[in-house]
Write a protein that holds these residues in place. Structure first.
Motif, PDB file in Angstrom:
ATOM      1  N   PHE A 191      31.570  51.664  45.674  1.00  0.00           N
ATOM      2  CA  PHE A 191      32.053  50.826  46.764  1.00  0.00           C
ATOM      3  C   PHE A 191      31.765  49.350  46.485  1.00  0.00           C
ATOM      4  CE2 PHE A 191      30.830  48.492  50.649  1.00  0.00           C
ATOM      5  CZ  PHE A 191      32.067  48.463  51.292  1.00  0.00           C
ATOM      6  N   VAL A 192      30.553  49.047  46.057  1.00  0.00           N
ATOM      7  CA  VAL A 192      30.189  47.654  45.813  1.00  0.00           C
ATOM      8  C   VAL A 192      31.011  47.081  44.661  1.00  0.00           C
ATOM      9  CG1 VAL A 192      28.342  46.080  45.122  1.00  0.00           C
ATOM     10  CG2 VAL A 192      27.851  47.948  46.721  1.00  0.00           C
ATOM     11  N   ILE A 193      31.114  47.820  43.570  1.00  0.00           N
ATOM     12  CA  ILE A 193      31.802  47.309  42.384  1.00  0.00           C
ATOM     13  C   ILE A 193      33.311  47.239  42.599  1.00  0.00           C
ATOM     14  CG2 ILE A 193      32.327  47.798  39.955  1.00  0.00           C
ATOM     15  CD1 ILE A 193      29.501  49.019  39.750  1.00  0.00           C
ATOM     16  N   ASP A 194      33.887  48.286  43.171  1.00  0.00           N
ATOM     17  CA  ASP A 194      35.350  48.364  43.277  1.00  0.00           C
ATOM     18  C   ASP A 194      35.910  47.650  44.508  1.00  0.00           C
ATOM     19  OD1 ASP A 194      35.116  49.927  41.057  1.00  0.00           O
ATOM     20  OD2 ASP A 194      35.463  51.823  42.090  1.00  0.00           O
ATOM     21  N   GLU A 195      35.191  47.702  45.628  1.00  0.00           N
ATOM     22  CA  GLU A 195      35.734  47.169  46.874  1.00  0.00           C
ATOM     23  C   GLU A 195      35.042  45.887  47.320  1.00  0.00           C
ATOM     24  OE1 GLU A 195      36.697  50.325  49.817  1.00  0.00           O
ATOM     25  OE2 GLU A 195      35.725  51.679  48.382  1.00  0.00           O
ATOM     26  N   TRP A 196      33.721  45.877  47.321  1.00  0.00           N
ATOM     27  CA  TRP A 196      32.981  44.703  47.789  1.00  0.00           C
ATOM     28  C   TRP A 196      33.173  43.534  46.834  1.00  0.00           C
ATOM     29  CZ3 TRP A 196      29.112  41.087  47.341  1.00  0.00           C
ATOM     30  CH2 TRP A 196      28.489  40.654  48.521  1.00  0.00           C
ATOM     31  N   LEU A 197      33.140  43.807  45.518  1.00  0.00           N
ATOM     32  CA  LEU A 197      33.332  42.766  44.506  1.00  0.00           C
ATOM     33  C   LEU A 197      34.748  42.723  43.940  1.00  0.00           C
ATOM     34  CD1 LEU A 197      30.055  43.244  42.413  1.00  0.00           C
ATOM     35  CD2 LEU A 197      30.580  41.299  43.900  1.00  0.00           C
ATOM     36  N   ASP A 198      35.430  43.873  43.946  1.00  0.00           N
ATOM     37  CA  ASP A 198      36.731  43.987  43.272  1.00  0.00           C
ATOM     38  C   ASP A 198      36.605  43.454  41.846  1.00  0.00           C
ATOM     39  OD1 ASP A 198      39.374  44.602  42.844  1.00  0.00           O
ATOM     40  OD2 ASP A 198      40.153  42.824  43.859  1.00  0.00           O
ATOM     41  N   ALA A 199      35.569  43.923  41.150  1.00  0.00           N
ATOM     42  CA  ALA A 199      35.223  43.364  39.845  1.00  0.00           C
ATOM     43  C   ALA A 199      36.315  43.564  38.806  1.00  0.00           C
ATOM     44  CB  ALA A 199      33.913  43.987  39.353  1.00  0.00           C
ATOM     45  N   ALA A 200      36.987  44.714  38.853  1.00  0.00           N
ATOM     46  CA  ALA A 200      37.991  45.010  37.834  1.00  0.00           C
ATOM     47  C   ALA A 200      39.129  44.011  37.836  1.00  0.00           C
ATOM     48  CB  ALA A 200      38.525  46.427  38.016  1.00  0.00           C
ATOM     49  N   ALA A 201      39.425  43.435  38.990  1.00  0.00           N
ATOM     50  CA  ALA A 201      40.496  42.440  39.058  1.00  0.00           C
ATOM     51  C   ALA A 201      40.147  41.211  38.228  1.00  0.00           C
ATOM     52  CB  ALA A 201      40.746  42.043  40.514  1.00  0.00           C
ATOM     53  N   TRP A 202      38.867  40.867  38.197  1.00  0.00           N
ATOM     54  CA  TRP A 202      38.453  39.729  37.379  1.00  0.00           C
ATOM     55  C   TRP A 202      38.285  40.117  35.920  1.00  0.00           C
ATOM     56  CZ3 TRP A 202      34.072  38.214  34.520  1.00  0.00           C
ATOM     57  CH2 TRP A 202      34.116  36.887  34.087  1.00  0.00           C
ATOM     58  N   TRP A 203      37.810  41.343  35.668  1.00  0.00           N
ATOM     59  CA  TRP A 203      37.642  41.782  34.286  1.00  0.00           C
ATOM     60  C   TRP A 203      38.941  41.650  33.488  1.00  0.00           C
ATOM     61  CZ3 TRP A 203      34.899  46.989  35.828  1.00  0.00           C
ATOM     62  CH2 TRP A 203      33.583  46.708  36.215  1.00  0.00           C
ATOM     63  N   ARG A 204      40.079  41.845  34.146  1.00  0.00           N
ATOM     64  CA  ARG A 204      41.369  41.780  33.444  1.00  0.00           C
ATOM     65  C   ARG A 204      41.644  40.402  32.845  1.00  0.00           C
ATOM     66  NH1 ARG A 204      42.977  45.264  37.776  1.00  0.00           N
ATOM     67  NH2 ARG A 204      43.687  43.496  39.037  1.00  0.00           N
ATOM     68  N   ASP A 205      40.971  39.364  33.376  1.00  0.00           N
ATOM     69  CA  ASP A 205      41.175  38.014  32.869  1.00  0.00           C
ATOM     70  C   ASP A 205      40.270  37.677  31.685  1.00  0.00           C
ATOM     71  OD1 ASP A 205      43.097  37.523  34.801  1.00  0.00           O
ATOM     72  OD2 ASP A 205      41.638  36.760  36.255  1.00  0.00           O
ATOM     73  N   VAL A 206      39.372  38.602  31.351  1.00  0.00           N
ATOM     74  CA  VAL A 206      38.470  38.407  30.213  1.00  0.00           C
ATOM     75  C   VAL A 206      39.025  39.202  29.034  1.00  0.00           C
ATOM     76  CG1 VAL A 206      36.109  38.696  29.351  1.00  0.00           C
ATOM     77  CG2 VAL A 206      36.508  38.141  31.771  1.00  0.00           C
ATOM     78  N   PRO A 207      39.393  38.544  27.938  1.00  0.00           N
ATOM     79  CA  PRO A 207      40.026  39.260  26.816  1.00  0.00           C
ATOM     80  C   PRO A 207      39.238  40.485  26.357  1.00  0.00           C
ATOM     81  CG  PRO A 207      40.192  36.907  26.484  1.00  0.00           C
ATOM     82  CD  PRO A 207      39.347  37.093  27.708  1.00  0.00           C
ATOM     83  N   ALA A 208      37.921  40.372  26.277  1.00  0.00           N
ATOM     84  CA  ALA A 208      37.110  41.489  25.793  1.00  0.00           C
ATOM     85  C   ALA A 208      37.099  42.668  26.760  1.00  0.00           C
ATOM     86  CB  ALA A 208      35.677  41.019  25.536  1.00  0.00           C
ATOM     87  N   TRP A 209      37.445  42.408  28.036  1.00  0.00           N
ATOM     88  CA  TRP A 209      37.392  43.456  29.061  1.00  0.00           C
ATOM     89  C   TRP A 209      38.777  43.791  29.613  1.00  0.00           C
ATOM     90  CZ3 TRP A 209      33.012  40.485  32.020  1.00  0.00           C
ATOM     91  CH2 TRP A 209      31.836  40.565  31.273  1.00  0.00           C
TER      92      TRP A 209
END
Length: 596
Positions: free
Chosen positions: A14-32
């Motif tokens: 919940f924290v990683i996927d919804e509270w932070l929505d981290a994956a949306a930002w990871w897509r902007d990092v070439p390595a991730w």
């Protein structure tokens, strides 16, 4: 009775996927670019399986057996060496290390979740590999050619473990008093190290075949104070022409401690030991701060891990323990009034359990938020964004270290209360959690030092610039939240923090002791502000129409806990605010230092 540790995977997601929505930002990092929420979930699930199967079962047995010291050597409890070898083989030490250092290059956010699991399952076990990431970063940034060639790869992989050798008998937190000496050896790159260090975690053990010590020492031409300290890498064993020889590093004993009995805390004597300079001469602290900053967030997550483990144990026990009559239970419980009910239905116990939950889940969100800022600071394409992220993470780290660890100890104590007399008995496990959690308030800089660092070095020194960045985030969240879901309260808290900070700054200009007097309470004040921020965002997300429509009880419980937090635990904010305001006015008496 024993309680088996279960990783809080649902809340982590919940924290990683919804509270932070981290994956949306990871897509902007070439390595991730290929790292999505599903892959991150698989990493956490695999970590949970390993921790629950191989690390958690050693917690109680390691505490009972402890470490054995004999003839200068330390033997770890049964199962520790084997489980650590499996940990290394599975690649867990390299999870968030960059590829250049031999790592997997995944976000710090995922590594922080792993560290929380390890701390909650078996804090003593975690102590040995706990410095790997920070030591690797330090050696990669500042190590000499030989260090990077011969020792760094083995440290990064976890094949060899490390220590941080700062404290000496006459010098605790005051590093200016350090006496360990380093003398150049015949003009080559080798230095000879002499001195004694104590409270060295993992100074000697049998988990790995070598231990790499990072040692603060003074060169002959060193100026006085902390500006005269240099950092050296001192391996316990050296190899020459295929032959291993012991360096001049000797363990003189291990401490008999209140907790963490399965982690050896050693006194080390360096006797003409060979060492190599790390970074520039007399700039050792600057190099070491790379290591210490990484360690402080990990220590903060130890507080979360302890609080989660305590809550988990207490909740399980409270649902099993049948003692009180149903007349004391809530009206909505369908229960025969002639039979006792589980103590989980008692209002006093419900209050404790709800407070534990509110603290644990709120701190998890903030801890992961800090880790996410560290990822942004390291990988954002915009230098200005990297700078702001680093400034915010630097502001929040001392808060997390001190506030989370204090709450971890308090949570363990409150959870023990749920067990009644059984909580004081070893076999129920909660007394070990209480003992093990206490030390986190002391090491990597005591909580009082963290408070001074926050207020004087991080807030007053830059005239509140970093604090204003935090308050901007708080106010932005307040505007998004409904008034009845914490929005108005959150905005009011931000106003109070801004006002009292200005008052401290004004008082500090006339009374330099004032800021130190109020530092502890000010840090706690910021801690409660952060928890309010965490729960306001959680409440907003959990109460959204799409989530409510799923009928998932997880979101219902989130909303209930958020409402409880704003009704009950957040009252501590006003208490700390009153103490800060009192400290700005009233000087401390001096008679307490008189000889009795």
């Amino acid at each position: 009775m024993t309680s088996t540790y279960q990783a809080p995977l649902r809340d982590m997601r919940f924290v990683i996927d919804e509270w932070l929505d981290a994956a949306a930002w990871w897509r902007d990092v070439p390595a991730w670019a290929d790292l999505d929420a599903q892959t991150a979930q698989q990493v956490l699930e695999e970590a949970a399986r390993f921790v629950q199967a191989r690390i958690a079962p050693l917690n109680a047995s390691g505490d009972s057996e402890g470490c054995r010291f004999e003839n200068g050597e330390v033997t770890m409890p049964a199962g520790f060496r084997e489980s650590y070898a499996e940990y290394v083989e599975a690649g867990w030490p390299t999870l968030a290390l960059d590829a250049e250092s031999g790592g997997q290059g995944l976000p710090q956010l995922l590594d922080v979740a792993l560290q929380e699991m390890l701390a909650g399952a078996n804090h003593a076990w975690l102590m040995s590999p706990g410095l790997t990431h920070g030591a690797t970063a330090c050696l990669a940034a500042h190590g000499c050619a030989r260090t990077k060639r011969e020792w760094l790869p083995k440290v990064a992989s976890g094949e060899w473990l490390t220590t941080m050798c700062l404290t000496e008998p006459q010098a605790g937190s005051d590093l200016a008093l350090l006496r360990t000496r380093a003398v150049p050896d015949s003009g080559n790159e080798i230095y000879r190290i002499d001195g004694t260090k104590l409270f060295i975690t993992g100074g000697t053990h049998d988990l790995t075949d070598n231990i790499v010590h990072l040692v603060l020492a003074r060169l002959p031409d060193a100026p006085a104070g902390t500006k005269g300290l240099s950092l050296f890498v001192v391996p316990a064993w050296l190899e020459s022409d295929g032959v291993r020889n012991r360096n001049g590093v000797h363990c003189e004993g291990i401490e008999k401690k209140m907790g963490l009995k399965a982690s050896p805390t050693c006194t080390l004597r360096f006797e003409h030991a060979q060492g190599w300079l790390v970074g520039e001469k007399h700039r050792g602290l600057a190099c070491l701060f790379v290591m210490m900053n990484a360690a402080r967030l990990q220590v903060a997550m130890q507080g979360v891990g302890h609080a989660h483990s305590a809550w988990q144990r207490a909740s399980s026990y409270a649902q099993e323990r049948v003692q009180m009559r149903a007349a004391s239970a809530p009206q909505y419980v369908d229960h025969d009034p002639q039979r006792p009910a589980p103590i989980a239905f008692h209002p006093a116990m419900r209050r404790i359990l709800m407070e534990l939950r509110a603290i644990v889940e709120g701190e998890r969100a903030i801890g992961y938020w800090i880790a996410h800022w560290l990822d942004i600071a390291a990988h954002h394409a915009d230098p200005a964004a990297r700078h702001e992220a680093q400034r915010l993470a630097s502001l929040l780290t001392p808060v997390a270290k001190a506030f989370f660890t204090a709450n971890g100890f308090a949570a363990a104590s409150n959870a023990l209360q749920v067990f009644g007399g059984y909580g004081y008995i070893h076999e129920y496990g909660i007394e070990q959690t209480l003992r093990d959690s206490r030390v986190s308030m002391l090491y990597e800089g005591t909580n009082e030092i963290q408070a001074i660092d926050l207020l004087i070095r991080k807030v007053l020194a830059d005239e509140g610039a970093a604090l204003n960045v935090l308050l901007d985030h708080v106010r932005a969240e307040a505007r998004l939240c409904a008034a009845e879901a914490g929005g108005v309260r959150l905005e009011a808290l931000a106003v109070d923090v801004e006002r009292v900070t200005q008052r401290i700054a004004q008082r500090h200009a006339k009374d330099t002791e004032a800021a130190v007097r109020v530092a502890d309470d000010y840090l706690a004040l910021i801690g409660w502000l952060l928890l309010a921020f965490a729960w306001a965002r959680t409440w907003r997300l959990a109460s959204s129409a799409p989530r409510v429509a799923t009928g998932d009880v997880f979101y219902t419980q989130k909303c209930e806990t958020a409402r409880f937090f704003f009704d009950y635990p957040l009252a501590a904010f006003a208490h700390r605010l009153a103490l800060v305001e009192a400290g700005c006015v009233a000087p401390l008496p001096h008679h307490v230092v008189e000889t009795i």
